[in-house]
Design a protein around this motif. Structure first.
Motif, PDB file in Angstrom:
ATOM      1  N   VAL A 141       0.799  -1.218   0.000  1.00 41.37           N
ATOM      2  CA  VAL A 141       0.000   0.000   0.000  1.00 41.37           C
ATOM      3  C   VAL A 141       0.841   1.282   0.000  1.00 41.37           C
ATOM      4  N   LEU A 142       2.116   1.195   0.330  1.00 40.84           N
ATOM      5  CA  LEU A 142       2.969   2.381   0.296  1.00 40.84           C
ATOM      6  C   LEU A 142       3.209   2.823  -1.141  1.00 40.84           C
ATOM      7  N   LYS A 143       3.206   4.118  -1.376  1.00 42.35           N
ATOM      8  CA  LYS A 143       3.430   4.644  -2.714  1.00 42.35           C
ATOM      9  C   LYS A 143       4.924   4.746  -3.012  1.00 42.35           C
ATOM     10  N   ASP A 144       5.287   4.440  -4.230  1.00 44.13           N
ATOM     11  CA  ASP A 144       6.667   4.605  -4.664  1.00 44.13           C
ATOM     12  C   ASP A 144       7.087   6.067  -4.529  1.00 44.13           C
ATOM     13  N   GLY A 145       8.319   6.266  -4.067  1.00 47.67           N
ATOM     14  CA  GLY A 145       8.833   7.612  -3.915  1.00 47.67           C
ATOM     15  C   GLY A 145       8.320   8.343  -2.706  1.00 47.67           C
ATOM     16  N   GLU A 146       7.522   7.677  -1.873  1.00 50.14           N
ATOM     17  CA  GLU A 146       6.900   8.345  -0.729  1.00 50.14           C
ATOM     18  C   GLU A 146       6.981   7.530   0.550  1.00 50.14           C
ATOM     19  N   GLY A 147       6.866   6.218   0.448  1.00 52.22           N
ATOM     20  CA  GLY A 147       6.719   5.371   1.628  1.00 52.22           C
ATOM     21  C   GLY A 147       7.943   5.326   2.521  1.00 52.22           C
ATOM     22  N   LYS A 148       7.682   5.223   3.837  1.00 54.47           N
ATOM     23  CA  LYS A 148       8.733   5.162   4.845  1.00 54.47           C
ATOM     24  C   LYS A 148       8.419   4.056   5.851  1.00 54.47           C
ATOM     25  N   ILE A 149       9.442   3.280   6.202  1.00 57.21           N
ATOM     26  CA  ILE A 149       9.317   2.268   7.250  1.00 57.21           C
ATOM     27  C   ILE A 149      10.481   2.463   8.214  1.00 57.21           C
ATOM     28  N   VAL A 150      10.176   2.485   9.516  1.00 52.40           N
ATOM     29  CA  VAL A 150      11.215   2.660  10.535  1.00 52.40           C
ATOM     30  C   VAL A 150      11.024   1.608  11.624  1.00 52.40           C
ATOM     31  N   ALA A 151      12.109   0.922  11.972  1.00 55.67           N
ATOM     32  CA  ALA A 151      12.109  -0.020  13.083  1.00 55.67           C
ATOM     33  C   ALA A 151      12.896   0.574  14.243  1.00 55.67           C
ATOM     34  N   ILE A 152      12.624   0.107  15.448  1.00 57.00           N
ATOM     35  CA  ILE A 152      13.333   0.573  16.641  1.00 57.00           C
ATOM     36  C   ILE A 152      14.107  -0.603  17.227  1.00 57.00           C
ATOM     37  N   SER A 153      15.416  -0.446  17.336  1.00 47.06           N
ATOM     38  CA  SER A 153      16.262  -1.488  17.908  1.00 47.06           C
ATOM     39  C   SER A 153      16.759  -1.049  19.282  1.00 47.06           C
ATOM     40  N   SER A 154      17.824  -1.675  19.776  1.00 49.38           N
ATOM     41  CA  SER A 154      18.390  -1.349  21.082  1.00 49.38           C
ATOM     42  C   SER A 154      19.912  -1.389  21.010  1.00 49.38           C
ATOM     43  N   PRO A 155      20.598  -0.693  21.922  1.00 49.64           N
ATOM     44  CA  PRO A 155      22.058  -0.700  21.909  1.00 49.64           C
ATOM     45  C   PRO A 155      22.633  -2.111  22.066  1.00 49.64           C
ATOM     46  N   GLY A 156      23.708  -2.373  21.351  1.00 52.33           N
ATOM     47  CA  GLY A 156      24.422  -3.632  21.520  1.00 52.33           C
ATOM     48  C   GLY A 156      23.896  -4.807  20.734  1.00 52.33           C
ATOM     49  N   CYS A 157      22.951  -4.575  19.822  1.00 51.64           N
ATOM     50  CA  CYS A 157      22.334  -5.689  19.099  1.00 51.64           C
ATOM     51  C   CYS A 157      22.883  -5.858  17.686  1.00 51.64           C
ATOM     52  N   ASN A 158      24.056  -5.294  17.409  1.00 52.02           N
ATOM     53  CA  ASN A 158      24.686  -5.517  16.109  1.00 52.02           C
ATOM     54  C   ASN A 158      26.193  -5.662  16.301  1.00 52.02           C
ATOM     55  N   ILE A 159      26.896  -6.021  15.239  1.00 48.22           N
ATOM     56  CA  ILE A 159      28.313  -6.347  15.381  1.00 48.22           C
ATOM     57  C   ILE A 159      29.189  -5.125  15.594  1.00 48.22           C
ATOM     58  N   SER A 160      28.653  -3.933  15.431  1.00 50.68           N
ATOM     59  CA  SER A 160      29.446  -2.725  15.612  1.00 50.68           C
ATOM     60  C   SER A 160      29.365  -2.180  17.035  1.00 50.68           C
ATOM     61  N   GLN A 161      28.562  -2.805  17.894  1.00 46.16           N
ATOM     62  CA  GLN A 161      28.438  -2.344  19.271  1.00 46.16           C
ATOM     63  C   GLN A 161      28.679  -3.496  20.245  1.00 46.16           C
ATOM     64  N   VAL A 162      29.169  -3.153  21.423  1.00 47.59           N
ATOM     65  CA  VAL A 162      29.402  -4.143  22.466  1.00 47.59           C
ATOM     66  C   VAL A 162      28.060  -4.645  23.003  1.00 47.59           C
ATOM     67  N   PRO A 163      27.855  -5.970  23.124  1.00 52.55           N
ATOM     68  CA  PRO A 163      26.596  -6.479  23.684  1.00 52.55           C
ATOM     69  C   PRO A 163      26.354  -5.959  25.099  1.00 52.55           C
ATOM     70  N   ARG A 164      25.102  -5.672  25.414  1.00 54.08           N
ATOM     71  CA  ARG A 164      24.707  -5.282  26.775  1.00 54.08           C
ATOM     72  C   ARG A 164      24.250  -6.555  27.493  1.00 54.08           C
ATOM     73  N   LEU A 165      25.073  -7.034  28.425  1.00 51.92           N
ATOM     74  CA  LEU A 165      24.793  -8.335  29.036  1.00 51.92           C
ATOM     75  C   LEU A 165      23.557  -8.316  29.930  1.00 51.92           C
ATOM     76  N   GLY A 166      23.108  -7.149  30.338  1.00 59.49           N
ATOM     77  CA  GLY A 166      21.898  -7.071  31.142  1.00 59.49           C
ATOM     78  C   GLY A 166      20.622  -7.135  30.329  1.00 59.49           C
ATOM     79  N   TYR A 167      20.757  -7.123  29.013  1.00 56.71           N
ATOM     80  CA  TYR A 167      19.606  -7.186  28.114  1.00 56.71           C
ATOM     81  C   TYR A 167      19.397  -8.637  27.700  1.00 56.71           C
ATOM     82  N   PRO A 168      18.168  -9.146  27.721  1.00 54.97           N
ATOM     83  CA  PRO A 168      17.932 -10.570  27.462  1.00 54.97           C
ATOM     84  C   PRO A 168      18.519 -11.038  26.120  1.00 54.97           C
ATOM     85  N   ILE A 169      19.111 -12.219  26.118  1.00 57.90           N
ATOM     86  CA  ILE A 169      19.736 -12.749  24.907  1.00 57.90           C
ATOM     87  C   ILE A 169      18.714 -12.921  23.792  1.00 57.90           C
ATOM     88  N   GLY A 170      17.490 -13.284  24.146  1.00 58.91           N
ATOM     89  CA  GLY A 170      16.456 -13.427  23.122  1.00 58.91           C
ATOM     90  C   GLY A 170      16.156 -12.113  22.425  1.00 58.91           C
TER      91      GLY A 170
END
Length: 218
Positions: free
Chosen positions: A85-114
């Motif tokens: 349903v998003l129109k070409d040239g207009e549509g936007k999708i944004v997700a929200i992640s958390s610190p430490g959940c990618n290879i460029s950041q140190v994992p936060r051990l207090g955050y659940p592994i799942g």
């Protein structure tokens, strides 16, 4: 809330779709319910989709699977539906992640592994779909907020001074974010000003992503 959006923000038409996203059956039903609202209440017009749902789930035998359902499975299904349903040239999708959940950041051990694994998968979905739909000029990005000043901190740190001493010392800029700060970043990613930005996982964290091992316990 609906009341705040209408009275404080001046939004004229708000429809809430409530439900539990931690089980696959419920999650799929809520996605269907949401897009039925898009069709029925807004004439099938969708300009932006933001995945900001989430919570800290209590420990259980299936909690890892629940995080996977709530984050990447929900996001993948919502993206597929949104792209219809998003129109070409207009549509936007944004997700929200958390610190430490990618290879460029140190994992936060207090955050659940799942949750770590689920949000890492979610960030990869953002990159994958951003490239896939780039010819349609639909932007798909992710925001990684840092420490946001909300009442949830009061559970772990009833004493504000202790909170600021133990948490803010890890943040290079030495300040908390507000929900509005994060919202402004998302708003920009949903505007046409960000037309050239896609496939990005953007830290909005006052420099927290620079921090190494001293942040491992948060």
């Amino acid at each position: 809330s609906k009341e705040e959006l209408m009275k404080v923000r001046g939004v004229k038409h708000v429809v809430l779709v409530k439900g539990d996203l931690s089980t696959r059956e419920n999650m799929k039903k809520k996605v269907e319910d949401f897009f039925q609202v898009v069709q029925g209440e807004f004439g099938g017009r969708l300009t932006s989709f933001i995945h900001s749902a989430g919570e800290m789930l209590p420990p259980s035998d299936d909690v890892f699977s629940s995080y996977l359902v709530m984050y990447p499975e929900f996001l993948q299904l919502a993206i597929e539906k949104s792209l219809q349903v998003l129109k070409d040239g207009e549509g936007k999708i944004v997700a929200i992640s958390s610190p430490g959940c990618n290879i460029s950041q140190v994992p936060r051990l207090g955050y659940p592994i799942g949750a770590h694994a689920a949000k890492a998968a979610m960030e990869q979905l953002v990159r994958y779909y951003a490239l896939k739909v780039a010819p349609r000029r639909i932007n798909i990005n992710c925001v990684i907020p840092g420490y946001v000043d909300t009442k949830e901190w009061n559970r772990a740190f009833p004493d504000r001074q202790v909170l600021e001493k133990q948490v803010l010392r890890r943040v290079p800029m030495q300040i908390f974010l507000t929900p509005k700060d994060v919202g402004k970043s998302i708003s920009w990613l949903c505007s046409q000003d960000s037309f050239a930005v896609t496939g990005v996982c953007l830290p909005v964290d006052c420099g927290l992503h620079f921090v190494g091992s001293q942040a491992q316990q948060t």
